[in-house]
Design a protein around this motif. Structure first.
Motif, PDB file in Angstrom:
ATOM      1  N   LEU A 249     -25.577  74.935  -3.565  1.00  0.00           N
ATOM      2  CA  LEU A 249     -25.164  73.751  -2.806  1.00  0.00           C
ATOM      3  C   LEU A 249     -26.276  72.715  -2.749  1.00  0.00           C
ATOM      4  O   LEU A 249     -26.018  71.511  -2.784  1.00  0.00           O
ATOM      5  N   VAL A 250     -27.525  73.182  -2.677  1.00  0.00           N
ATOM      6  CA  VAL A 250     -28.663  72.259  -2.639  1.00  0.00           C
ATOM      7  C   VAL A 250     -28.781  71.538  -3.975  1.00  0.00           C
ATOM      8  O   VAL A 250     -28.959  70.307  -4.020  1.00  0.00           O
ATOM      9  N   ASN A 251     -28.695  72.282  -5.048  1.00  0.00           N
ATOM     10  CA  ASN A 251     -28.781  71.695  -6.390  1.00  0.00           C
ATOM     11  C   ASN A 251     -27.680  70.672  -6.619  1.00  0.00           C
ATOM     12  O   ASN A 251     -27.932  69.562  -7.113  1.00  0.00           O
ATOM     13  N   LEU A 252     -26.460  70.990  -6.256  1.00  0.00           N
ATOM     14  CA  LEU A 252     -25.334  70.088  -6.484  1.00  0.00           C
ATOM     15  C   LEU A 252     -25.436  68.837  -5.627  1.00  0.00           C
ATOM     16  O   LEU A 252     -25.155  67.722  -6.087  1.00  0.00           O
ATOM     17  N   ALA A 253     -25.860  68.982  -4.379  1.00  0.00           N
ATOM     18  CA  ALA A 253     -25.999  67.818  -3.496  1.00  0.00           C
ATOM     19  C   ALA A 253     -27.074  66.872  -3.997  1.00  0.00           C
ATOM     20  O   ALA A 253     -27.025  65.656  -3.760  1.00  0.00           O
ATOM     21  N   ALA A 254     -28.078  67.436  -4.701  1.00  0.00           N
ATOM     22  CA  ALA A 254     -29.174  66.627  -5.240  1.00  0.00           C
ATOM     23  C   ALA A 254     -28.849  66.067  -6.624  1.00  0.00           C
ATOM     24  O   ALA A 254     -29.700  65.460  -7.268  1.00  0.00           O
TER      25      ALA A 254
ATOM     26  N   VAL B 276     -39.543  75.822   1.348  1.00  0.00           N
ATOM     27  CA  VAL B 276     -39.660  76.673   0.165  1.00  0.00           C
ATOM     28  C   VAL B 276     -38.266  77.066  -0.318  1.00  0.00           C
ATOM     29  O   VAL B 276     -37.956  77.020  -1.518  1.00  0.00           O
ATOM     30  N   ALA B 277     -37.406  77.457   0.622  1.00  0.00           N
ATOM     31  CA  ALA B 277     -36.036  77.835   0.266  1.00  0.00           C
ATOM     32  C   ALA B 277     -35.284  76.655  -0.337  1.00  0.00           C
ATOM     33  O   ALA B 277     -34.514  76.817  -1.295  1.00  0.00           O
ATOM     34  N   ILE B 278     -35.497  75.463   0.197  1.00  0.00           N
ATOM     35  CA  ILE B 278     -34.851  74.253  -0.326  1.00  0.00           C
ATOM     36  C   ILE B 278     -35.297  74.005  -1.767  1.00  0.00           C
ATOM     37  O   ILE B 278     -34.480  73.742  -2.653  1.00  0.00           O
ATOM     38  N   ALA B 279     -36.614  74.076  -2.002  1.00  0.00           N
ATOM     39  CA  ALA B 279     -37.143  73.847  -3.350  1.00  0.00           C
ATOM     40  C   ALA B 279     -36.588  74.874  -4.328  1.00  0.00           C
ATOM     41  O   ALA B 279     -36.196  74.536  -5.456  1.00  0.00           O
ATOM     42  N   ALA B 280     -36.551  76.143  -3.906  1.00  0.00           N
ATOM     43  CA  ALA B 280     -36.055  77.202  -4.780  1.00  0.00           C
ATOM     44  C   ALA B 280     -34.571  77.016  -5.078  1.00  0.00           C
ATOM     45  O   ALA B 280     -34.135  77.129  -6.229  1.00  0.00           O
ATOM     46  N   ALA B 281     -33.785  76.711  -4.050  1.00  0.00           N
ATOM     47  CA  ALA B 281     -32.343  76.532  -4.238  1.00  0.00           C
ATOM     48  C   ALA B 281     -32.044  75.313  -5.100  1.00  0.00           C
ATOM     49  O   ALA B 281     -31.115  75.322  -5.918  1.00  0.00           O
TER      50      ALA B 281
END
Length: 394
Positions: free
Chosen positions: A333-338, A321-326
């Motif tokens: 950092l999650v958004n940029l890495a993706a 859930v935290a990964i999806a939200a970020a």
């Protein structure tokens, strides 16, 4: 101890939910002293799981000697309007006499709806003979609403099916779960420091770029590269490295302090379930723990997360859930890495394979982001039901 005393038995159900296993109880079936929060309840759950065990095996209990299998759930009819059941989760430490009530288990959430239906906790008129039964769950640990869509067939919960979940060997029926407004809406907020990305100073270790978010479960994200990793590591590479685990724990403790979850870093030892710590990297090919080949083209990002001080064998549901939200919020950092930009659906690689999550977001008048809901699919089934037997609790 009076060795003439007989064991007590408590009605319980052993269930798999997602990539976790746990012991499920109805609140009313617990001994009276354990029906309220406190030492008696904690002692009961510790003894059920076989903790504390200095050998870290939980041989004299139901625990499976890992954070994924040392879990307990207590359910009762909901005390809140528009909800069916109240769900309380306890993460039982393995080698210490400690039950952590500070967060949810997203994986076991997949089994909550089925258990509620099978134990008669839902009104009969709410349960369709066929199709999907909507179970509205109040998650007591984090004070949030979760909606589980449970497949039904001929009036019974359908547990078997062809839905495959990486990290679980056998297929089962798909359970869709919606985490409604999963971000913290209290004093902490979605981003406890108000920043989507920032520098975290950790004494003796240096500075780390982090994103700290409180959605699903409080989580601190780091870049794999900053830790000397490539993001495709498996359990043994991390869990057999005592120095690496100590470093992760120190970073986690200082992140907890900066997030306002604790007032002193020493308190982190008694709050091991939260926050989680995870590291991310752009998509790349790797071999999962099952020897399955994961191609970079199949995923958007690779993520590894630790739970209770060890690298998780797949991915905790709340961390997903935290990964999806970020991922949905630009410049984390999650958004940029993706790849950055607007991300509503994310397929991430974890040690056991691939998981897809989705997030619906909105931006408020003050420019702050709101996570309306996160959706993912899991599966669950009963493994055993009956009674657990334990020595009397003093």
């Amino acid at each position: 101890m009076n060795h003439d005393l007989a064991q007590i038995k408590v009605a319980a159900t052993y269930m798999r939910g997602g990539t976790s296993k746990g012991i499920f109880f109805k609140l009313e079936d617990l001994p009276a002293a354990a029906q309220v929060a406190g030492a008696a309840r904690d002692q009961l759950l510790l003894r059920v799981m076989g903790s504390p065990d200095p050998y870290a095996k939980q041989i004299d209990g139901m625990g499976g000697a890992s954070s994924s299998t040392s879990k307990t759930v207590i359910l009762s009819p909901s005390q809140r309007p528009d909800h069916d059941v109240d769900y309380l989760f306890g993460q039982v430490a393995i080698d210490r006499a400690f039950v952590d009530w500070s967060g949810n288990c997203g994986n076991l959430t997949a089994a909550v709806g089925a258990f509620a239906i099978q134990q008669g906790l839902l009104a009969a008129e709410k349960i369709p003979s066929n199709g999907r039964c909507e179970v509205r769950i109040w998650q007591q640990n984090i004070q949030k609403t979760i909606i589980a869509h449970i497949p039904m067939r001929d009036g019974r919960v359908q547990e078997l099916g062809d839905f495959e979940l990486d990290g679980v060997t056998f297929p089962a029926a798909e359970v869709e779960i919606e985490f409604i407004d999963p971000a913290d809406t209290g004093a902490l907020g979605l981003f406890p420091t108000g920043q989507v990305s920032e520098i975290l100073d950790v004494p003796d270790l240096g500075q780390f770029q982090v994103s700290m978010i409180n959605a699903g479960i409080a989580t601190v994200f780091l870049n794999a590269e900053d830790l000397g990793y490539n993001g495709t590591e498996l359990q043994d590479e991390i869990n057999n490295d005592a120095a690496a685990l100590a470093r992760f724990e120190k970073i986690r403790a200082y992140a907890a302090l900066k997030m306002g979850l604790i007032q002193d870093v020493a308190e982190a030892e008694q709050r091991q379930h939260t926050p989680k710590i995870a590291f991310v990297a752009p998509a790349k090919s790797y071999q999962a723990s099952s020897a399955k080949q994961i191609a970079a083209e199949q995923i958007d990002i690779v993520v590894r997360a630790l739970s209770m001080g060890k690298l998780h064998h797949a991915m905790m549901g709340t961390a997903a859930v935290a990964i999806a939200a970020a991922a949905a919020v630009p410049n984390t950092l999650v958004n940029l890495a993706a790849g950055g930009g607007a991300i509503t659906t994310l397929r991430f690689g974890h040690p056991s394979g691939i998981l897809q999550v989705g997030a619906e977001t909105s931006q408020q008048a003050d420019g702050q982001w709101k996570i309306d809901k996160v959706v993912m699919s899991r599966s669950a089934r009963i493994l055993m039901e009956g009674w657990v037997h334990i020595p009397p609790i003093a």
